[in-house]
Scaffold this active site. Structure first.
Site, PDB file in Angstrom:
ATOM      1  N   ASN A 141      12.258  -6.300  -5.867  1.00  0.00           N
ATOM      2  CA  ASN A 141      11.327  -5.641  -4.943  1.00  0.00           C
ATOM      3  C   ASN A 141      11.606  -6.221  -3.550  1.00  0.00           C
ATOM      4  O   ASN A 141      12.462  -7.096  -3.374  1.00  0.00           O
ATOM      5  CB  ASN A 141       9.876  -5.871  -5.386  1.00  0.00           C
ATOM      6  CG  ASN A 141       8.899  -4.998  -4.611  1.00  0.00           C
ATOM      7  OD1 ASN A 141       9.094  -3.790  -4.499  1.00  0.00           O
ATOM      8  ND2 ASN A 141       7.858  -5.578  -4.052  1.00  0.00           N
ATOM      9  N   LYS A 142      10.883  -5.737  -2.576  1.00  0.00           N
ATOM     10  CA  LYS A 142      11.090  -6.127  -1.183  1.00  0.00           C
ATOM     11  C   LYS A 142      11.236  -7.643  -1.011  1.00  0.00           C
ATOM     12  O   LYS A 142      10.524  -8.419  -1.649  1.00  0.00           O
ATOM     13  CB  LYS A 142       9.917  -5.600  -0.349  1.00  0.00           C
ATOM     14  CG  LYS A 142       9.929  -5.895   1.116  1.00  0.00           C
ATOM     15  CD  LYS A 142      11.228  -5.517   1.800  1.00  0.00           C
ATOM     16  CE  LYS A 142      11.627  -4.065   1.570  1.00  0.00           C
ATOM     17  NZ  LYS A 142      13.061  -3.819   1.909  1.00  0.00           N
ATOM     18  N   ASP A 199      11.671  -1.968  -7.174  1.00  0.00           N
ATOM     19  CA  ASP A 199      12.825  -1.105  -6.888  1.00  0.00           C
ATOM     20  C   ASP A 199      13.748  -0.967  -8.090  1.00  0.00           C
ATOM     21  O   ASP A 199      14.456   0.021  -8.225  1.00  0.00           O
ATOM     22  CB  ASP A 199      13.602  -1.643  -5.687  1.00  0.00           C
ATOM     23  CG  ASP A 199      12.811  -1.405  -4.413  1.00  0.00           C
ATOM     24  OD1 ASP A 199      11.957  -2.250  -4.084  1.00  0.00           O
ATOM     25  OD2 ASP A 199      12.992  -0.335  -3.801  1.00  0.00           O
TER      26      ASP A 199
HETATM   27  O1  MRU Z   1      13.190  -1.089   1.816  1.00  0.00           O
HETATM   28  P1  MRU Z   1      12.080  -0.268   1.282  1.00  0.00           P
HETATM   29  O2  MRU Z   1      10.969  -0.057   2.244  1.00  0.00           O
HETATM   30  O3  MRU Z   1      12.566   1.031   0.663  1.00  0.00           O
HETATM   31  O4  MRU Z   1      11.501  -1.151   0.098  1.00  0.00           O
HETATM   32  C1  MRU Z   1      10.397  -0.678  -0.625  1.00  0.00           C
HETATM   33  C2  MRU Z   1       9.889  -1.605  -1.649  1.00  0.00           C
HETATM   34  O5  MRU Z   1      10.401  -2.677  -1.855  1.00  0.00           O
HETATM   35  C3  MRU Z   1       8.760  -1.112  -2.491  1.00  0.00           C
HETATM   36  O6  MRU Z   1       7.912  -2.156  -2.851  1.00  0.00           O
HETATM   37  C4  MRU Z   1       9.319  -0.459  -3.762  1.00  0.00           C
HETATM   38  O7  MRU Z   1      10.299   0.481  -3.435  1.00  0.00           O
HETATM   39  C5  MRU Z   1       8.270   0.181  -4.571  1.00  0.00           C
HETATM   40  S1  MRU Z   1       7.661   1.643  -3.839  1.00  0.00           S
HETATM   41  C6  MRU Z   1       6.514   2.360  -4.855  1.00  0.00           C
END
Ligand code: MRU
Length: 346
Positions: free
Chosen positions: A247-248, A237
Site C-alpha cells: 500500500n502507499k 494495492d
Molecule cells: O499512488 P496511489 O495514490 O495510486 O496509491 C493509492 C493507495 O496506495 C491506496 O491506498 C490503494 O490504492 C487502495 S485504494 C482503494
C-alpha cells in the site's frame, strides 16, 4: 456521493482530475486510450480499484479506434492497447486484473463480428465500474462490524470514493460506520510526498460531513501512544498469497506503530487486489516515482538543488502486522493463505 470518480458517457470516459483537488473540481473527457494511459501515469486517476476501472475503459476506447480488416489484426492491435495501458503503473494489481478481464471478454466473443466485440468490451468496462461500487458497499458492511461506536480511526493515503468507482474501501468501512449512526472520527495522515491524505481523503470526508482531523505522517505515533487512536484502516494495492500487503509508502510504519501500541490494524480491499500467484510481499514490484514529488511541493523547491533522492511510492506491510483483511466476501484473519483463497472462492 457528491462527486463521480470515473464514468463512461456517450462513448467517452469522464474522470475527475485528482491532480487539481482540492482546489478545483474539474472533470476531464477522454476519447482515446493513449490519454487514459497518460492519465493513469500522471495520477489524474489513482487508487488501485479506480486504476483497474480506468484501464478497462481504456481498452474499450482503444477497441473502438482500431481499424482492422481481420480478427487477427484486431486482436493484435488490442494486445498493443493492453500493453500500453499495462506499462503505466506497476504496483496496483487491479490494473492487470482489469486488462486480463477485458482480454478474456474479447476472446470469449471471438466468433462475433468486430463491432459486436467492441460493444461487448464497452459493456464489460461499464460493468466493472458498477460492480466496484457494489463491492465497496459490501466491504463497508463487513468492515462496519469491527468499528466500535465512538472510535477514532487513523487512515493513510486515500482509499476512498476517489480511489474506486465510488464509496471506497478503507473509507467505505468508515462511511458504513458513519451511516450506521456510530459516532466516529477520522485522523488522516497527510501522506507525503503526493499528499493523498491531505488533498483527497480530507476533502472527501469533509464533503460527507465525517469528523476529520489532518495530521502529518510523523504525528501518527504520538497520537497512538497517547491512546487517541482506536484502530487503523487502510487500503491495498496488492495482497500476496500470505497476506503481505503493498500500500502507499508509509503504511508499513503505521502498521508497526499500531502493533507497538496494541492498536488493531485493518486492510480493506476487494478480491481483485489479491495476487495469489505470488507467495509473499517480496515479489511485489514497487513503483519509483519522479524525484520532483520529494524535492518540490506544488512546484516550489523544498530542498537543495542536486540532492540525491529516492521516491518509492509503496511499501509492503508483512502479514503479521495486519489484524484482519476486510473483503467484500468477508473478513480474513489468522491463517491468511487459506483464508484469502476461501474469500476468493478458490
Ligand atoms: O499512488 P496511489 O495514490 O495510486 O496509491 C493509492 C493507495 O496506495 C491506496 O491506498 C490503494 O490504492 C487502495 S485504494 C482503494
Amino acid at each position: 456521493m457528491s462527486f463521480r470518480t470515473i464514468e463512461w458517457l456517450d462513448d467517452a470516459v469522464i474522470m475527475i482530475d485528482q491532480t487539481r483537488l482540492p482546489e478545483e473540481e474539474i472533470y476531464n473527457t477522454y476519447t482515446d486510450f493513449q490519454s487514459i494511459a497518460e492519465a493513469i501515469k500522471g495520477m489524474v486517476v489513482r487508487g488501485a480499484p479506480a486504476i483497474g476501472v480506468a484501464a478497462a475503459m481504456g481498452v474499450a476506447l482503444g477497441a473502438r479506434s482500431i481499424i482492422a480488416d481481420t480478427h487477427e489484426s484486431f486482436f493484435r492491435q488490442l494486445d498493443n492497447v493492453c500493453d500500453v495501458l499495462g506499462r503505466t503503473r506497476p504496483t496496483a494489481v487491479n490494473l492487470f486484473w482489469g486488462l486480463q478481464r477485458m482480454k478474456r471478454v474479447a476472446e470469449e466473443n471471438y466468433s462475433k463480428n468486430l463491432d459486436q466485440i467492441r460493444d461487448a468490451l464497452k459493456r464489460e468496462a461499464v460493468l466493472i465500474e458498477q460492480e466496484d461500487q457494489t463491492i465497496c458497499r459490501n466491504i463497508g458492511k463487513w468492515g462496519n462490524t469491527v468499528i466500535p461506536d465512538g472510535a477514532t480511526i487513523l487512515t493513510h493515503c486515500n482509499a476512498g470514493g476517489l480511489a474506486t468507482a465510488g464509496y471506497g474501501t478503507a473509507l467505505g468501512v468508515i462511511r458504513a460506520a458513519h451511516e450506521a449512526g456510530k459516532n466516529i472520527q477520522v485522523f488522516v495522515d497527510e501522506t507525503r510526498p503526493w499528499l493523498q491524505g491531505a488533498r483527497l481523503t480530507a476533502w472527501e470526508l469533509m464533503k460527507s460531513q465525517i469528523a476529520t482531523t489532518l495530521i502529518t505522517d510523523n504525528m501518527a505515533g504520538f497520537f497512538m501512544n497517547r491512546g487517541d487512536i482506536t484502530c487503523c484502516v487502510v487500503g491495498a494495492d496488492r495482497i500476496a498469497a500470505n497476506g503481505d500487503t503493498a500500500n502507499k509508502i508509509g503504511t508499513y510504519s503505521v502498521a508497526v506503530l499500531a502493533k507497538e501500541n496494541s492498536i488493531p490494524f485493518y486492510v480493506a480491499a476487494p478480491i481483485s487486489t489479491l495476487d495469489l500467484s505470488i507467495s509473499d510481499g517480496s515479489k511485489i514490484p514497487i513503483e519509483e516515482r519522479p524525484f520532483s514529488e520529494v524535492t518540490h511541493i506544488k512546484g516550489v523547491a523544498i530542498s537543495p538543488e542536486g540532492v540525491k533522492v529516492r521516491n518509492p511510492a509503496f511499501d509492503v506491510t508483512p502479514a503479521r502486522y495486519i489484524t484482519a483483511i476486510i473483503t467484500e466476501n468477508g473478513i480474513v484473519s489468522g491463517e491468511y493463505r487459506s483464508g484469502l483463497r476461501k474469500a476468493a472462492g478458490l
